[in-house]
Design a protein around this motif. Structure first.
Motif, mmCIF file in Angstrom:
data_model
loop_
_atom_site.group_PDB
_atom_site.id
_atom_site.type_symbol
_atom_site.label_atom_id
_atom_site.label_comp_id
_atom_site.label_asym_id
_atom_site.label_seq_id
_atom_site.Cartn_x
_atom_site.Cartn_y
_atom_site.Cartn_z
ATOM 1 N N TYR A 1 0.835 -1.205 0.000
ATOM 2 C CA TYR A 1 0.000 0.000 0.000
ATOM 3 C C TYR A 1 0.868 1.253 0.000
ATOM 4 C CZ TYR A 1 -3.015 3.650 1.941
ATOM 5 O OH TYR A 1 -3.686 4.839 2.162
ATOM 6 N N VAL A 2 1.951 1.216 0.786
ATOM 7 C CA VAL A 2 2.869 2.357 0.859
ATOM 8 C C VAL A 2 3.758 2.422 -0.380
ATOM 9 C CG1 VAL A 2 4.833 3.331 2.112
ATOM 10 C CG2 VAL A 2 2.882 2.414 3.376
ATOM 11 N N ALA A 3 4.322 1.292 -0.758
ATOM 12 C CA ALA A 3 5.331 1.268 -1.821
ATOM 13 C C ALA A 3 4.751 1.614 -3.191
ATOM 14 C CB ALA A 3 5.985 -0.108 -1.878
ATOM 15 N N GLU A 4 3.505 1.259 -3.434
ATOM 16 C CA GLU A 4 2.930 1.496 -4.762
ATOM 17 C C GLU A 4 2.743 2.984 -5.054
ATOM 18 O OE1 GLU A 4 -1.806 0.855 -3.553
ATOM 19 O OE2 GLU A 4 -0.716 -0.665 -4.695
ATOM 20 N N LYS A 5 2.829 3.817 -4.024
ATOM 21 C CA LYS A 5 2.707 5.263 -4.206
ATOM 22 C C LYS A 5 4.047 5.909 -4.561
ATOM 23 C CE LYS A 5 -1.056 5.569 -0.829
ATOM 24 N NZ LYS A 5 -1.512 6.214 0.418
ATOM 25 N N MET A 6 5.105 5.128 -4.500
ATOM 26 C CA MET A 6 6.438 5.664 -4.757
ATOM 27 C C MET A 6 6.943 5.215 -6.119
ATOM 28 S SD MET A 6 8.152 4.934 -1.033
ATOM 29 C CE MET A 6 7.206 5.166 0.475
ATOM 30 N N LYS A 7 7.890 5.975 -6.645
ATOM 31 C CA LYS A 7 8.470 5.649 -7.948
ATOM 32 C C LYS A 7 9.678 4.726 -7.810
ATOM 33 C CE LYS A 7 7.021 10.030 -10.007
ATOM 34 N NZ LYS A 7 7.471 11.288 -10.677
ATOM 35 N N HIS A 8 10.049 4.422 -6.573
ATOM 36 C CA HIS A 8 11.220 3.588 -6.324
ATOM 37 C C HIS A 8 10.920 2.626 -5.179
ATOM 38 C CE1 HIS A 8 11.383 6.901 -3.454
ATOM 39 N NE2 HIS A 8 12.070 6.093 -2.655
ATOM 40 N N LYS A 9 11.723 1.583 -5.074
ATOM 41 C CA LYS A 9 11.570 0.640 -3.962
ATOM 42 C C LYS A 9 12.150 1.296 -2.711
ATOM 43 C CE LYS A 9 12.969 -3.975 -2.377
ATOM 44 N NZ LYS A 9 11.631 -4.361 -1.888
ATOM 45 N N PRO A 10 11.339 1.519 -1.687
ATOM 46 C CA PRO A 10 11.827 2.234 -0.507
ATOM 47 C C PRO A 10 12.702 1.366 0.394
ATOM 48 C CG PRO A 10 9.580 1.532 -0.137
ATOM 49 C CD PRO A 10 9.911 1.165 -1.562
ATOM 50 N N ARG A 11 13.488 2.022 1.190
ATOM 51 C CA ARG A 11 14.279 1.340 2.202
ATOM 52 C C ARG A 11 13.345 0.973 3.350
ATOM 53 N NH1 ARG A 11 20.313 3.510 3.564
ATOM 54 N NH2 ARG A 11 21.085 1.618 4.584
ATOM 55 N N VAL A 12 13.400 -0.274 3.790
ATOM 56 C CA VAL A 12 12.491 -0.752 4.840
ATOM 57 C C VAL A 12 13.316 -1.203 6.040
ATOM 58 C CG1 VAL A 12 10.665 -2.375 5.452
ATOM 59 C CG2 VAL A 12 10.826 -1.499 3.106
ATOM 60 N N ILE A 13 13.098 -0.538 7.163
ATOM 61 C CA ILE A 13 13.832 -0.838 8.397
ATOM 62 C C ILE A 13 12.934 -1.661 9.315
ATOM 63 C CG2 ILE A 13 14.961 0.163 10.418
ATOM 64 C CD1 ILE A 13 15.312 2.730 8.720
ATOM 65 N N TYR A 14 13.423 -2.806 9.727
ATOM 66 C CA TYR A 14 12.681 -3.640 10.677
ATOM 67 C C TYR A 14 13.324 -3.488 12.042
ATOM 68 C CZ TYR A 14 10.871 -7.877 12.970
ATOM 69 O OH TYR A 14 10.286 -8.765 13.845
ATOM 70 N N MET A 15 12.536 -3.014 13.014
ATOM 71 C CA MET A 15 13.042 -2.826 14.367
ATOM 72 C C MET A 15 13.017 -4.162 15.104
ATOM 73 S SD MET A 15 13.595 0.301 13.877
ATOM 74 C CE MET A 15 14.574 0.250 15.380
ATOM 75 N N THR A 16 14.208 -4.668 15.443
ATOM 76 C CA THR A 16 14.324 -5.984 16.071
ATOM 77 C C THR A 16 15.593 -6.066 16.905
ATOM 78 O OG1 THR A 16 14.707 -8.336 15.610
ATOM 79 C CG2 THR A 16 15.351 -6.792 13.887
ATOM 80 N N PRO A 17 15.553 -6.730 18.072
ATOM 81 C CA PRO A 17 16.780 -6.899 18.863
ATOM 82 C C PRO A 17 17.824 -7.752 18.145
ATOM 83 C CG PRO A 17 14.950 -8.149 19.825
ATOM 84 C CD PRO A 17 14.369 -7.268 18.760
ATOM 85 N N GLN A 18 17.442 -8.385 17.049
ATOM 86 C CA GLN A 18 18.382 -9.188 16.259
ATOM 87 C C GLN A 18 19.135 -8.339 15.224
ATOM 88 O OE1 GLN A 18 16.267 -12.582 14.575
ATOM 89 N NE2 GLN A 18 14.849 -12.574 16.299
ATOM 90 N N GLY A 19 18.798 -7.047 15.149
ATOM 91 C CA GLY A 19 19.369 -6.202 14.113
ATOM 92 C C GLY A 19 20.728 -5.627 14.453
ATOM 93 N N TYR A 20 21.283 -4.861 13.499
ATOM 94 C CA TYR A 20 22.542 -4.159 13.714
ATOM 95 C C TYR A 20 22.311 -3.019 14.710
ATOM 96 C CZ TYR A 20 24.353 -6.584 9.599
ATOM 97 O OH TYR A 20 24.763 -7.547 8.713
ATOM 98 N N PRO A 21 23.256 -2.769 15.608
ATOM 99 C CA PRO A 21 23.096 -1.688 16.582
ATOM 100 C C PRO A 21 22.929 -0.329 15.903
ATOM 101 C CG PRO A 21 24.919 -3.131 17.194
ATOM 102 C CD PRO A 21 24.512 -3.521 15.809
ATOM 103 N N PHE A 22 21.940 0.409 16.318
ATOM 104 C CA PHE A 22 21.680 1.737 15.755
ATOM 105 C C PHE A 22 22.711 2.729 16.277
ATOM 106 C CE2 PHE A 22 19.127 5.776 15.808
ATOM 107 C CZ PHE A 22 19.096 5.937 14.426
ATOM 108 N N LYS A 23 23.382 3.411 15.372
ATOM 109 C CA LYS A 23 24.421 4.368 15.736
ATOM 110 C C LYS A 23 24.215 5.671 14.978
ATOM 111 C CE LYS A 23 27.904 0.837 16.801
ATOM 112 N NZ LYS A 23 29.276 0.358 16.544
ATOM 113 N N GLN A 24 24.950 6.689 15.400
ATOM 114 C CA GLN A 24 24.824 7.998 14.758
ATOM 115 C C GLN A 24 25.172 7.932 13.272
ATOM 116 O OE1 GLN A 24 23.456 10.413 16.281
ATOM 117 N NE2 GLN A 24 23.785 12.154 14.923
#
Length: 236
Positions: A73-96
């Motif tokens: 629903y969100v992506a079809e409104k854009m002209k490009h494939k968006p970056r999708v961030i999944y918030m999970t404790p298994q992910g890379y540590p968020f840094k500046q």
């Protein structure tokens, strides 16, 4: 910059971000934040979006179909494939540095999990970045998503009144920020360091760098070592 949050609790996102600096940036159009309710894409008459995990185990797992439908629903409104961030404790540590990288995007889609997580097939189909804000577990990804949005937003031009604020603060060059003082000059018998009252900008800058190094060494020795490793690399 546009943030699109896929969530089971859209009001939590909107209420949390429509205040302070992000709220003002949204009001003047520098940022936009939309919260898409994943339940709206359920085909179940009770708007159910979770089910028992295959193989057994505690808790429930969010189904792939509603998550992917919300993303489409969100992506079809854009002209490009968006970056999708999944918030999970298994992910890379968020840094500046990661916040700075994300701030260069025009659109960010942030996926918030809940229960025991999300069907892996949905993640494989839509997620580009797995991100964690710390080594602990929250009840859902909404608070983590707001942390990311707040950190990224202040790096977007026009969000902060003073653009220098985003550049010279903690984690700039792997150093923590120096101590700050304001009026009055004396409080509870404690004086503002004289160097800050001298008007000599060169000496003030040198003092601030010294204090940043001291503070980093005391509280974040990992960053302190990284700072000096980078200095050595530049010298070579």
């Amino acid at each position: 910059m546009n943030f699109h949050v896929l969530t089971l609790f859209p009001q939590m996102i909107i209420d949390g971000l429509n205040t302070s600096i992000t709220g003002r940036a949204i009001e003047k159009g520098t940022l936009s934040v939309s919260a898409i309710d994943i339940r709206d894409f359920s085909t179940n008459k009770h708007l159910k979006v979770d089910d028992y995990p295959y193989g057994g185990g505690a808790g429930m797992v969010m189904q792939a179909a509603p998550v992917c439908a919300a993303y489409n629903y969100v992506a079809e409104k854009m002209k490009h494939k968006p970056r999708v961030i999944y918030m999970t404790p298994q992910g890379y540590p968020f840094k500046q540095s990661m916040a700075r990288e994300f701030s260069k995007e025009d659109d960010l889609v942030i996926l918030c999990g809940h229960y025991e997580g999300i069907d892996e097939r949905a993640l494989e189909l839509i997620v580009t970045d797995y991100v964690s804000i710390g080594d602990y577990v929250l009840t859902g990804g909404e608070l983590a998503a707001m942390v990311v949005i707040d950190a990224v937003s202040r790096l977007v031009p026009g969000v902060l009144n003073n653009e220098d604020s985003a550049e010279f603060e903690s984690f700039h060059n792997n150093l923590l920020e120096y101590p700050q003082y304001t009026r009055p000059e004396m409080f509870e018998g404690m004086n503002v360091p004289e160097i800050l009252l001298s008007g000599h900008h060169g000496k003030v800058d040198a003092w601030r760098l010294e204090k940043s190094i001291e503070r980093t060494k005391q509280y974040r020795p990992d960053l302190y070592n990284l700072y000096f490793d980078n200095l050595k690399t530049k010298e070579i």
